[in-house]
Design an enzyme around this catalytic site. Structure first.
Site, PDB file in Angstrom:
ATOM      1  N   ASN A   1      -2.373   2.348   5.599  1.00 56.28           N
ATOM      2  CA  ASN A   1      -1.408   0.537   5.184  1.00 56.28           C
ATOM      3  C   ASN A   1      -0.591   0.536   6.679  1.00 56.28           C
ATOM      4  OD1 ASN A   1       1.031  -0.280   4.713  1.00 56.28           O
ATOM      5  ND2 ASN A   1       2.240   1.251   4.383  1.00 56.28           N
ATOM      6  N   GLY A   2      -1.257  -0.906   6.343  1.00 54.61           N
ATOM      7  CA  GLY A   2      -1.266  -1.775   7.494  1.00 54.61           C
ATOM      8  C   GLY A   2      -2.429  -2.885   7.786  1.00 54.61           C
TER       9      GLY A   2
ATOM     10  N   GLU B   1       7.656 -16.260  -9.666  1.00 60.15           N
ATOM     11  CA  GLU B   1       7.149 -14.552  -9.388  1.00 60.15           C
ATOM     12  C   GLU B   1       6.600 -13.677 -10.216  1.00 60.15           C
ATOM     13  OE1 GLU B   1       9.373 -11.910  -6.044  1.00 60.15           O
ATOM     14  OE2 GLU B   1      10.628 -12.770  -7.928  1.00 60.15           O
TER      15      GLU B   1
ATOM     16  N   TRP C   1      -2.977  -2.719  -1.608  1.00 62.37           N
ATOM     17  CA  TRP C   1      -2.797  -3.957  -1.270  1.00 62.37           C
ATOM     18  C   TRP C   1      -4.011  -4.785  -0.621  1.00 62.37           C
ATOM     19  CZ3 TRP C   1      -1.035  -8.173   1.864  1.00 62.37           C
ATOM     20  CH2 TRP C   1       0.063  -9.108   0.685  1.00 62.37           C
TER      21      TRP C   1
ATOM     22  N   GLU D   1      16.654 -18.939  -5.573  1.00 64.30           N
ATOM     23  CA  GLU D   1      16.829 -17.899  -6.184  1.00 64.30           C
ATOM     24  C   GLU D   1      16.423 -17.604  -7.435  1.00 64.30           C
ATOM     25  OE1 GLU D   1      15.921 -14.745  -4.811  1.00 64.30           O
ATOM     26  OE2 GLU D   1      16.528 -13.578  -6.475  1.00 64.30           O
TER      27      GLU D   1
ATOM     28  N   LYS E   1      12.383 -16.649  -8.824  1.00 69.67           N
ATOM     29  CA  LYS E   1      12.210 -15.252  -9.580  1.00 69.67           C
ATOM     30  C   LYS E   1      11.499 -15.544 -10.744  1.00 69.67           C
ATOM     31  CE  LYS E   1      13.697 -11.747  -8.447  1.00 69.67           C
ATOM     32  NZ  LYS E   1      14.301 -12.169  -7.108  1.00 69.67           N
TER      33      LYS E   1
ATOM     34  N   ARG F   1       3.922  -0.561  -4.660  1.00 72.30           N
ATOM     35  CA  ARG F   1       3.694  -1.298  -3.171  1.00 72.30           C
ATOM     36  C   ARG F   1       2.537  -2.430  -3.406  1.00 72.30           C
ATOM     37  NH1 ARG F   1       7.212   1.397   0.442  1.00 72.30           N
ATOM     38  NH2 ARG F   1       5.626   0.697   2.484  1.00 72.30           N
TER      39      ARG F   1
ATOM     40  N   HIS G   1      16.143 -37.186  -4.405  1.00 69.10           N
ATOM     41  CA  HIS G   1      15.596 -37.812  -3.206  1.00 69.10           C
ATOM     42  C   HIS G   1      13.994 -37.330  -3.021  1.00 69.10           C
ATOM     43  CE1 HIS G   1      18.794 -39.157  -0.788  1.00 69.10           C
ATOM     44  NE2 HIS G   1      19.522 -38.290  -1.181  1.00 69.10           N
TER      45      HIS G   1
ATOM     46  N   LYS H   1       6.084  -5.348  -3.339  1.00 67.87           N
ATOM     47  CA  LYS H   1       7.370  -4.990  -2.904  1.00 67.87           C
ATOM     48  C   LYS H   1       7.545  -4.714  -1.691  1.00 67.87           C
ATOM     49  CE  LYS H   1      11.528  -4.071  -4.737  1.00 67.87           C
ATOM     50  NZ  LYS H   1      12.327  -4.884  -5.140  1.00 67.87           N
TER      51      LYS H   1
ATOM     52  N   CYS I   1       0.558  -0.747   0.121  1.00 65.57           N
ATOM     53  CA  CYS I   1       0.020  -0.223  -0.082  1.00 65.57           C
ATOM     54  C   CYS I   1       0.947   1.653   0.221  1.00 65.57           C
ATOM     55  CB  CYS I   1      -0.818   0.087   0.991  1.00 65.57           C
ATOM     56  SG  CYS I   1      -2.138  -1.248   1.458  1.00 65.57           S
TER      57      CYS I   1
HETATM   58  C1  G6P Z   1       8.280  -9.304  -0.945  1.00 62.68           C
HETATM   59  C2  G6P Z   1       8.812  -8.874  -2.419  1.00 62.68           C
HETATM   60  C3  G6P Z   1      10.658  -9.287  -2.280  1.00 62.68           C
HETATM   61  C4  G6P Z   1      11.807  -9.208  -1.247  1.00 62.68           C
HETATM   62  C5  G6P Z   1      10.678  -9.513  -0.072  1.00 62.68           C
HETATM   63  C6  G6P Z   1      11.597  -8.983   1.135  1.00 62.68           C
HETATM   64  O1  G6P Z   1       8.192 -10.807  -1.073  1.00 62.68           O
HETATM   65  O2  G6P Z   1       8.277  -9.000  -3.657  1.00 62.68           O
HETATM   66  O3  G6P Z   1      11.647  -9.339  -3.388  1.00 62.68           O
HETATM   67  O4  G6P Z   1      12.853 -10.066  -1.211  1.00 62.68           O
HETATM   68  O5  G6P Z   1       9.447  -8.805  -0.070  1.00 62.68           O
HETATM   69  O6  G6P Z   1      11.874  -8.450   1.282  1.00 62.68           O
HETATM   70  P1  G6P Z   1      12.404  -7.307   1.743  1.00 62.68           P
HETATM   71  O7  G6P Z   1      12.311  -5.530   1.655  1.00 62.68           O
HETATM   72  O8  G6P Z   1      12.905  -7.781   3.647  1.00 62.68           O
HETATM   73  O9  G6P Z   1      14.485  -6.866   1.100  1.00 62.68           O
END
Ligand code: G6P
Length: 608
Positions: free
Chosen positions: A100-101, A488, A74, A481, A485, A27, A504, A603, A2
């Site tokens: 926000n929250g 996501e 969001w 990772e 990616k 956000r 396994h 984000k 948000c």
């Molecule tokens: C969200 C984002 C990710 C990020 C994660 C942790 O899931 O989409 O890209 O890695 O939060 O965020 P931070 O700001 O704590 O690295």
């Protein structure tokens, strides 16, 4: 998660709010809205969908006012529809707020307020706060807001306007970031600095528990007992250019391609060639404290957690300190062990991730020293940690983290080197690593030259429904990772696994439709990883191998071989991850996905 923005000053607030919301959209982007005051009461416009839609709505149905608030959502409570979009109003329609929250006791509050006769227009938790303020006593809006917040459990960054005081915004924060933008005769409020940068570089970061009153004449920061507080004015260290696409199709691509420069920025001024160590001025650890560290606990979420897993290898190797890497969301609810000599490292791009922040607080309460590895300057984690290493990677806008990851790896290498040198790592070894680190930006630049080859590869795999990513040692986290990616942003199911552990379970999934991406740079487990490739090959899997210059030709065994430059093994994740970022990006683009705003994600995750 948000975005909040507000403006009070001589101008029409609406264009300022729209511009700020567009900057904050990363956000959260389920819905957007604004409300302004102009002597005719609150006028609000809001709708489901993007800020662009709100802009069109405002063009058809304009509102004007020199004081206003805006929000991009969001969704947590209530579907992402027009009705649930913020701002929310009280029963009288004279008060509007954005939030926000999460208000955790919203159900109880709603039931009570409804019983008292309040009419609810939405399913959101936020609306309860509007009605609470409506009922609260106080001579000023801030007094009423403070009184109402006394009934709220949960987290909030909130901005409130009300008709009786048409030139005032009241903001408050607990758990969700809020800052003030200090301009010349005009003031902004926002959940992050990107929303105010077009108007001012001077910002005041609010602390948890702060309430601020903003008018064209200035601002006041109060604690929850309404006592005035002093808060420093900080400078934003980057400029608007960092927030622009700069000719790239997406922020994610821009941020991938920037990595040579962002890695350079993380290294800048920190390499001591003669001493063979790192200069980390912000760490605030005395040599004595370094000597007394007996274990390290890393706390993080998402991509930052993957960086932590690489950091474990790095720190154990260089400094000989045992490291455990914890999901912050799990750690915070476990029994906190008071073990003397524990150093906690909180890794977070945004510095605002709710779970990481709460885990940090739990670690502190259990007596640990906490350092932050954070990108966003002035963020809550950066301020609550005892010290830390800033990434200086500049704002990361793409929801899928890329440049922050590589900068986190650099920061952890610097930290590992620094701790290692304090604890017996020979100067020669330190100097060698410093030289290798200094060469990293160049190696990253050369790795980025793979883009065209990766884009071609993406064409062949864009229709995949599953993918497996395998790596060992320091490259196992890169497999995680790479898989993250891909899922996501392309919505292809993908899993990362330690290459040998594949036997396994996941091996049962392998057939000709399952692309298997191997991380196999030149290191001590290379031969083992090649054996794992043989096992996949024998079952008809299609293999993409990321290897490094100097490794043998694997064409007899794999379908595609992508070569990154040779590097010291501990540095290789910084390079091997790049083709995986590019692969995910190009596959997602081919599938027509909204790369910078993947569905359901946000984000900065400022709720649990
Ligand atoms: C969200 C984002 C990710 C990020 C994660 C942790 O899931 O989409 O890209 O890695 O939060 O965020 P931070 O700001 O704590 O690295």
């Amino acid at each position: 998660m948000c975005g909040i923005v507000g403006y009070v000053g001589p101008k029409n607030a609406v264009p300022v709010l729209l511009e700020g919301l567009a900057r904050l959209e990363y956000r959260g982007y389920d819905s957007a809205g604004v409300a302004v005051l102009n002597g005719r009461g609150v006028e609000a416009r809001k709708l489901a969908g993007r800020v662009e839609g709100l802009r069109e709505l405002l063009a058809r149905s304009p509102v004007h006012g020199t004081c206003g608030i805006g929000h991009t959502r969001w969704a947590t409570h209530g579907a992402p529809n027009d009705r649930n979009a913020h701002p929310h109003l009280d029963c009288t329609g004279t008060l509007a707020l954005v939030h926000n929250g999460i208000i955790e006791n919203a159900d109880v509050l709603r039931a009570r307020l409804a019983q008292q006769g309040h009419r609810f227009a939405t399913e959101t938790d936020t609306e309860t706060l509007a009605h609470l303020i409506e009922d609260s006593a106080g001579a000023t809006l801030e007094e009423r807001v403070i009184a109402a917040l006394g009934h709220v459990e949960g987290t909030y960054g909130v901005a409130v306007i009300a008709e009786p005081e048409p030139r005032k915004i009241v903001v408050a924060r607990r758990g969700s970031p809020v800052l003030l933008g200090v301009g010349d005769g005009e003031y902004l409020v926002a959940s992050d600095a990107s929303a105010v940068l077009a108007h001012t570089r001077s910002v005041v970061y609010l602390n948890d528990g702060d309430v601020a009153v903003v008018t064209p004449a200035g601002y006041r920061v109060l604690d929850r007992d309404a006592h005035e507080q002093d808060r420093a004015v900080d400078d934003i260290e980057w400029d608007l250019e960092a927030l622009a696409l700069g000719g790239y199709a997406h922020f994610m691509l821009k941020e991938i391609c920037e990595q040579s420069e962002t890695v350079r920025r993380t290294l800048r001024g920190r390499l001591l060639f003669t001493e063979g160590t790192a200069r980390l001025n912000g760490l605030n650890l005395t040599p004595d404290q370094c000597a007394r560290i007996r274990r390290i606990v890393v706390l993080a979420c998402g991509t930052s957690w993957h960086a932590g897993l690489v950091g474990r290898h790095v720190i154990e190797e260089l400094a000989g300190i045992p490291v455990s890497v914890e999901y912050a969301s799990e750690f915070r609810y476990r029994r906190q062990l008071r073990l003397p000599g524990t150093l906690t490292i909180a890794i977070s791009q945004s510095g605002e991730t709710a779970d990481t922040l709460e885990a940090l607080r739990a670690a502190k309460a259990a007596g640990s020293t906490v350092v932050g590895v954070v990108n966003v300057v002035g963020s809550t984690i950066a301020r609550e940690a005892d010290g830390g290493v800033y990434l200086h990677a500049g704002p990361e806008i793409g929801v899928a983290s890329t440049k922050a990851f590589t900068s986190q790896l650099v920061a952890l290498l610097l930290l590992g080197l620094y701790l290692g040198r304090q604890r017996g790592l020979p100067v020669e070894q330190g100097r060698r690593l410093v030289e290798q680190l200094a060469g990293l930006p160049e190696l990253v630049a050369r790795t980025l030259e793979l883009e065209r080859e990766v884009a071609q590869l993406a064409e062949r795999y864009a229709d995949a429904t599953n993918a497996l990513y395998l790596g060992r040692g320091v490259n196992f986290p890169v497999a995680l990772e790479g898989a993250l990616k891909l899922k996501e942003i392309s919505y292809i199911h993908a899993e990362g696994y330690p290459a040998a552990e594949m036997k396994h379970g996941p091996i049962a999934l392998i057939d000709a439709n399952m692309p298997v991406v191997f991380l196999a740079p030149k290191d001590e487990v290379y031969a083992k990883v090649v054996s794992n490739m043989q096992e996949v090959r024998a079952r008809g899997g299609r293999i993409i191998a990321v290897t490094s210059d100097g490794n043998g030709d694997l064409r007899h065994l794999v379908d595609h071989q992508l070569r990154v430059p040779a590097s010291a093994p501990l540095l290789s994740p910084l390079l091997t991850v790049i083709p995986l970022q590019l692969l995910a990006y190009h596959i997602a683009v081919r599938r027509g996905c909204d790369v910078d705003r993947p569905r359901n994600l946000a984000k900065s995750v400022t709720v649990e």
